[in-house]
Design a protein around this motif. Structure first.
Motif, PDB file in Angstrom:
ATOM      1  N   ASP A  43       8.352  35.298  47.928  1.00  0.00           N
ATOM      2  CA  ASP A  43       8.541  36.030  46.675  1.00  0.00           C
ATOM      3  C   ASP A  43       9.919  36.691  46.746  1.00  0.00           C
ATOM      4  O   ASP A  43      10.136  37.575  47.598  1.00  0.00           O
ATOM      5  CB  ASP A  43       7.449  37.086  46.515  1.00  0.00           C
ATOM      6  N   PRO A  44      10.858  36.287  45.896  1.00  0.00           N
ATOM      7  CA  PRO A  44      12.221  36.833  45.976  1.00  0.00           C
ATOM      8  C   PRO A  44      12.305  38.338  45.719  1.00  0.00           C
ATOM      9  O   PRO A  44      13.292  38.971  46.065  1.00  0.00           O
ATOM     10  CB  PRO A  44      12.989  36.045  44.912  1.00  0.00           C
ATOM     11  N   ASN A  45      11.276  38.912  45.154  1.00  0.00           N
ATOM     12  CA  ASN A  45      11.273  40.347  44.866  1.00  0.00           C
ATOM     13  C   ASN A  45      10.693  41.187  45.997  1.00  0.00           C
ATOM     14  O   ASN A  45      10.532  42.398  45.844  1.00  0.00           O
ATOM     15  CB  ASN A  45      10.494  40.624  43.578  1.00  0.00           C
ATOM     16  N   ARG A  46      10.326  40.530  47.097  1.00  0.00           N
ATOM     17  CA  ARG A  46       9.695  41.237  48.213  1.00  0.00           C
ATOM     18  C   ARG A  46      10.650  41.387  49.376  1.00  0.00           C
ATOM     19  O   ARG A  46      11.433  40.495  49.668  1.00  0.00           O
ATOM     20  CB  ARG A  46       8.467  40.467  48.723  1.00  0.00           C
ATOM     21  N   GLU A  47      10.532  42.504  50.050  1.00  0.00           N
ATOM     22  CA  GLU A  47      11.223  42.734  51.309  1.00  0.00           C
ATOM     23  C   GLU A  47      10.191  43.312  52.262  1.00  0.00           C
ATOM     24  O   GLU A  47       9.427  44.200  51.893  1.00  0.00           O
ATOM     25  CB  GLU A  47      12.368  43.726  51.139  1.00  0.00           C
TER      26      GLU A  47
END
Length: 139
Positions: A43-47
């Motif tokens: 998920d590109p919005n997760r870190e």
């Protein structure tokens, strides 16, 4: 309906990240820290730090949800219960908490608030309980 499993985790409560990672382990069947970390970071919005995944997997193991196996140089985590077994245990605990209220008026008010489908399910459950008791020779 699935029977109540004999095994239960030491601690049922899970935080949001623990629940998310446990769901990933259920999907994968068995996974390394890297497998889980990669899935989350898909998920590109997760870190999320790799070490955080390691910490959560260790906590899930301590709580009795996962087991860790070493294969070669890698560690693999696997669930000790299926998702369905966990749902059965959770439902059982919630029912026990509800019944612990001990007030027949509360239980009756709850039953009265059910829609037709839920009422039919309750009646089906009552019939199964009665049949099981008769099979055991109880009244």
């Amino acid at each position: 309906m699935a029977p109540l499993p004999d095994y239960r985790p030491k601690q049922m409560s899970l935080g949001p990240l623990e629940a998310e990672i446990l769901n990933l382990i259920w999907e994968l069947g068995s996974a390394t820290v890297k497998d889980v970390h990669d899935r989350i970071l898909a998920d590109p919005n997760r870190e999320l730090a790799y070490t955080s995944v390691t910490t959560v997997l260790r906590r899930l193991t301590e709580k009795g949800w996962l087991a860790c196996d070493k294969k070669g140089r890698a560690f693999y985590w696997r669930p000790l219960l299926s998702k369905q077994q966990a749902q059965v245990i959770k439902a059982h605990e919630q029912l026990q908490q509800f019944l612990a209220v001990g007030n027949p008026d509360v239980v009756a008010a709850f039953a009265d608030s059910l829609d037709e489908v839920a009422s039919e399910k309750i009646q089906a459950i009552a019939k199964r309980i009665q049949a099981a008791r008769q099979a055991r020779g109880e009244k």
